[in-house]
Design a protein around this motif. Structure first.
Motif, PDB file in Angstrom:
ATOM      1  N   LYS A 166       0.628  -0.687  -0.101  1.00  0.00           N
ATOM      2  CA  LYS A 166      -0.291   0.119  -0.192  1.00  0.00           C
ATOM      3  C   LYS A 166       0.538   1.710  -0.170  1.00  0.00           C
ATOM      4  N   VAL A 167       1.807   1.597   0.652  1.00  0.00           N
ATOM      5  CA  VAL A 167       2.766   2.474   0.705  1.00  0.00           C
ATOM      6  C   VAL A 167       3.682   2.505  -0.309  1.00  0.00           C
ATOM      7  N   ALA A 168       4.052   2.086  -0.899  1.00  0.00           N
ATOM      8  CA  ALA A 168       4.829   1.961  -2.275  1.00  0.00           C
ATOM      9  C   ALA A 168       3.672   2.450  -3.010  1.00  0.00           C
ATOM     10  N   ALA A 169       2.431   1.772  -3.936  1.00  0.00           N
ATOM     11  CA  ALA A 169       1.405   2.396  -4.073  1.00  0.00           C
ATOM     12  C   ALA A 169       0.989   3.609  -4.021  1.00  0.00           C
ATOM     13  N   HIS A 170       1.277   4.365  -3.085  1.00  0.00           N
ATOM     14  CA  HIS A 170       0.842   5.498  -2.794  1.00  0.00           C
ATOM     15  C   HIS A 170       2.116   6.194  -3.572  1.00  0.00           C
ATOM     16  N   HIS A 171       3.393   5.773  -2.911  1.00  0.00           N
ATOM     17  CA  HIS A 171       4.648   6.649  -3.597  1.00  0.00           C
ATOM     18  C   HIS A 171       4.338   6.441  -5.038  1.00  0.00           C
ATOM     19  N   VAL A 172       4.018   5.604  -5.744  1.00  0.00           N
ATOM     20  CA  VAL A 172       3.732   5.471  -7.552  1.00  0.00           C
ATOM     21  C   VAL A 172       2.800   6.962  -7.888  1.00  0.00           C
ATOM     22  N   VAL A 173       1.778   6.443  -6.799  1.00  0.00           N
ATOM     23  CA  VAL A 173       0.492   7.258  -6.746  1.00  0.00           C
ATOM     24  C   VAL A 173       0.504   8.996  -7.056  1.00  0.00           C
ATOM     25  N   LYS A 174       1.711   8.908  -5.738  1.00  0.00           N
ATOM     26  CA  LYS A 174       1.748  10.609  -5.447  1.00  0.00           C
ATOM     27  C   LYS A 174       2.724  11.578  -6.929  1.00  0.00           C
ATOM     28  N   GLY A 175       4.004  10.198  -7.376  1.00  0.00           N
ATOM     29  CA  GLY A 175       4.274  10.652  -8.323  1.00  0.00           C
ATOM     30  C   GLY A 175       3.893  10.663  -9.472  1.00  0.00           C
ATOM     31  N   VAL A 176       3.279   9.917  -9.751  1.00  0.00           N
ATOM     32  CA  VAL A 176       2.717  10.339 -11.286  1.00  0.00           C
ATOM     33  C   VAL A 176       1.815  11.675 -11.439  1.00  0.00           C
ATOM     34  N   THR A 177       1.276  11.604 -10.028  1.00  0.00           N
ATOM     35  CA  THR A 177       0.542  13.191  -9.905  1.00  0.00           C
ATOM     36  C   THR A 177       1.380  13.915  -9.809  1.00  0.00           C
ATOM     37  N   THR A 222       3.726  14.649 -11.201  1.00  0.00           N
ATOM     38  CA  THR A 222       4.320  14.694 -12.864  1.00  0.00           C
ATOM     39  C   THR A 222       3.326  14.681 -13.493  1.00  0.00           C
ATOM     40  N   LEU A 223       2.024  15.087 -13.385  1.00  0.00           N
ATOM     41  CA  LEU A 223       1.492  15.525 -14.559  1.00  0.00           C
ATOM     42  C   LEU A 223       0.877  17.152 -14.074  1.00  0.00           C
ATOM     43  N   ARG A 224       1.399  17.001 -12.871  1.00  0.00           N
ATOM     44  CA  ARG A 224       1.396  18.934 -12.034  1.00  0.00           C
ATOM     45  C   ARG A 224       2.125  19.482 -13.176  1.00  0.00           C
ATOM     46  N   THR A 225       3.358  19.493 -13.131  1.00  0.00           N
ATOM     47  CA  THR A 225       4.497  19.567 -13.990  1.00  0.00           C
ATOM     48  C   THR A 225       4.385  19.535 -15.278  1.00  0.00           C
ATOM     49  N   LEU A 226       4.059  18.639 -16.160  1.00  0.00           N
ATOM     50  CA  LEU A 226       4.057  18.843 -17.303  1.00  0.00           C
ATOM     51  C   LEU A 226       2.201  19.802 -17.569  1.00  0.00           C
ATOM     52  N   MET A 227       1.495  19.840 -17.037  1.00  0.00           N
ATOM     53  CA  MET A 227       0.212  20.347 -16.750  1.00  0.00           C
ATOM     54  C   MET A 227       0.340  22.344 -16.947  1.00  0.00           C
ATOM     55  N   GLY A 228       1.395  22.455 -15.692  1.00  0.00           N
ATOM     56  CA  GLY A 228       2.229  23.699 -15.361  1.00  0.00           C
ATOM     57  C   GLY A 228       3.029  24.016 -17.022  1.00  0.00           C
ATOM     58  N   LYS A 229       3.381  23.826 -17.313  1.00  0.00           N
ATOM     59  CA  LYS A 229       4.439  23.758 -18.275  1.00  0.00           C
ATOM     60  C   LYS A 229       3.481  24.276 -19.639  1.00  0.00           C
ATOM     61  N   LYS A 230       2.389  23.530 -19.693  1.00  0.00           N
ATOM     62  CA  LYS A 230       2.322  23.612 -21.201  1.00  0.00           C
ATOM     63  C   LYS A 230       0.980  24.539 -20.565  1.00  0.00           C
ATOM     64  N   THR A 231       0.664  25.292 -19.100  1.00  0.00           N
ATOM     65  CA  THR A 231      -0.510  26.604 -18.941  1.00  0.00           C
ATOM     66  C   THR A 231       0.392  27.458 -19.442  1.00  0.00           C
ATOM     67  N   ALA A 232       1.957  27.068 -19.104  1.00  0.00           N
ATOM     68  CA  ALA A 232       2.597  28.016 -18.948  1.00  0.00           C
ATOM     69  C   ALA A 232       3.322  28.520 -20.612  1.00  0.00           C
ATOM     70  N   ARG A 233       3.644  27.764 -21.114  1.00  0.00           N
ATOM     71  CA  ARG A 233       3.449  27.989 -22.752  1.00  0.00           C
ATOM     72  C   ARG A 233       2.524  28.559 -23.397  1.00  0.00           C
ATOM     73  N   ALA A 234       1.141  28.153 -23.190  1.00  0.00           N
ATOM     74  CA  ALA A 234      -0.473  28.909 -23.861  1.00  0.00           C
ATOM     75  C   ALA A 234       0.030  30.109 -23.184  1.00  0.00           C
ATOM     76  N   ALA A 235      -0.258  30.558 -22.429  1.00  0.00           N
ATOM     77  CA  ALA A 235       0.291  31.841 -21.511  1.00  0.00           C
ATOM     78  C   ALA A 235       0.658  33.022 -22.592  1.00  0.00           C
ATOM     79  N   TYR A 236       2.166  32.208 -23.202  1.00  0.00           N
ATOM     80  CA  TYR A 236       3.293  32.820 -23.267  1.00  0.00           C
ATOM     81  C   TYR A 236       2.655  33.335 -24.643  1.00  0.00           C
TER      82      TYR A 236
END
Length: 309
Positions: A282-293, A295-309
């Motif tokens: 369960k702990v390992a799964a939580h690490h994976v899910v939080k890591g993926v989350t 990463t997705l937030r970082t990617l979405m943030g970059k996309k938002t920044a590029r769109a704003a630019y």
């Protein structure tokens, strides 16, 4: 001639230590799972003078200062807590007479007090690091309480050493692994939803408590989530709390968050410790899910920044 706090601190005898040699041995005998009393040597430090603490309270962000009346019940309902309408620095200066309880949070963000927590953690690091790894999320708190104030029954998510600096108090500490004292569902809600620290208390719990009577120079190590409550003596009290997280405390929090989610889905998650391999999964799964989350937030943030630019 008036001396600034910085000048007073510079005059402090740097040969003093946070933890006395005998206290360090006691800490080593108990860490990380058992509460234990230790001794410290800095209860005369000028940063804990009332004027210095009043100045600190005034310059901290409002979110870092909590205060209330101190005449509380051991199992106090958080909704029944009242506050005095006084400036925070005035509460500090009149703590002997105003009937208040106060905590100054995250004082490690102040450079002067940061040096104190760094010194403490450096001294205990030879004990801490081999057993629970490098300390994480280091924080420090200062508690001030009027005579006979009560800190209600609660638990905290960190490893904690509470140093008594002025006055006297009794801290009753309970075992962290008794589910009769802290039901599993409460622990899950505590970690998942940030539930209030105050908990239900039954007088029958006292059979499992250990009293630590603290005078200036005394300290107590409180393990992660070990329930406790505090009664102040007949004098105003000042205490300094040094806290840190570890791999084990982080994993414990992750496990309870997963169990909380499973329970919301109608699944009985089982009691922590009964199935160690399942707990680890369960702990390992939580690490994976939080890591993926993240990463997705970082990617979405970059996309938002590029769109704003």
């Amino acid at each position: 001639m008036f001396m600034s706090v910085a000048q007073l601190v510079n005059q402090w005898d740097t040969t003093n230590q946070w933890v006395a040699p005998d206290g360090l041995a006691a800490f080593a005998s108990a860490y990380p799972g058992k509460p234990v009393g230790v001794q410290h040597l800095l209860h005369g430090h000028p940063l804990f003078a009332l004027d210095a603490l009043a100045d600190l309270a005034a310059r901290l962000p409002a979110s870092h200062v909590e205060h209330s009346r101190g005449d509380l019940a051991i199992d106090q309902d958080p909704d029944g807590v009242t506050r005095e309408a006084l400036p925070v620095d005035e509460i500090v200066r009149t703590i002997a007479d105003n009937g208040c309880w106060m905590v100054l949070k995250k004082v490690d963000e102040d450079p002067d007090y940061a040096e104190l927590i760094d010194a403490c953690l450096a001294e205990i690091d030879p004990v801490v690091r081999p057993r629970t790894g490098a300390n994480m999320r280091r924080e420090a708190f200062i508690f001030l309480s009027s005579p006979n104030s009560v800190t209600p029954y609660h638990m905290d998510p960190e490893h904690n050493i509470l140093f008594q600096v002025a006055g006297f108090k009794t801290m009753r500490v309970f075992s962290a692994d008794r589910f009769t004292l802290v039901p599993q569902v409460h622990q899950e809600a505590f970690h998942r939803a940030g539930g209030h620290r105050n908990m239900r208390f039954d007088p029958s719990f006292d059979a499992y408590g250990i009293d630590f009577v603290l005078a200036p120079g005394d300290a107590v190590y409180v393990p992660v989530k070990a329930p406790h409550w505090v009664r102040n003596g007949p004098m105003p009290s000042i205490s300094f709390s040094v806290t840190w997280r570890s791999r084990s405390s982080d994993n414990d929090a992750r496990l309870h968050r997963v169990n909380h989610r499973l329970r919301k889905l109608g699944i009985d998650p089982g009691r922590p410790g009964d199935a160690p391999r399942l707990d680890a999964a369960k702990v390992a799964a939580h690490h994976v899910v939080k890591g993926v989350t993240r990463t997705l937030r970082t990617l979405m943030g970059k996309k938002t920044a590029r769109a704003a630019y």
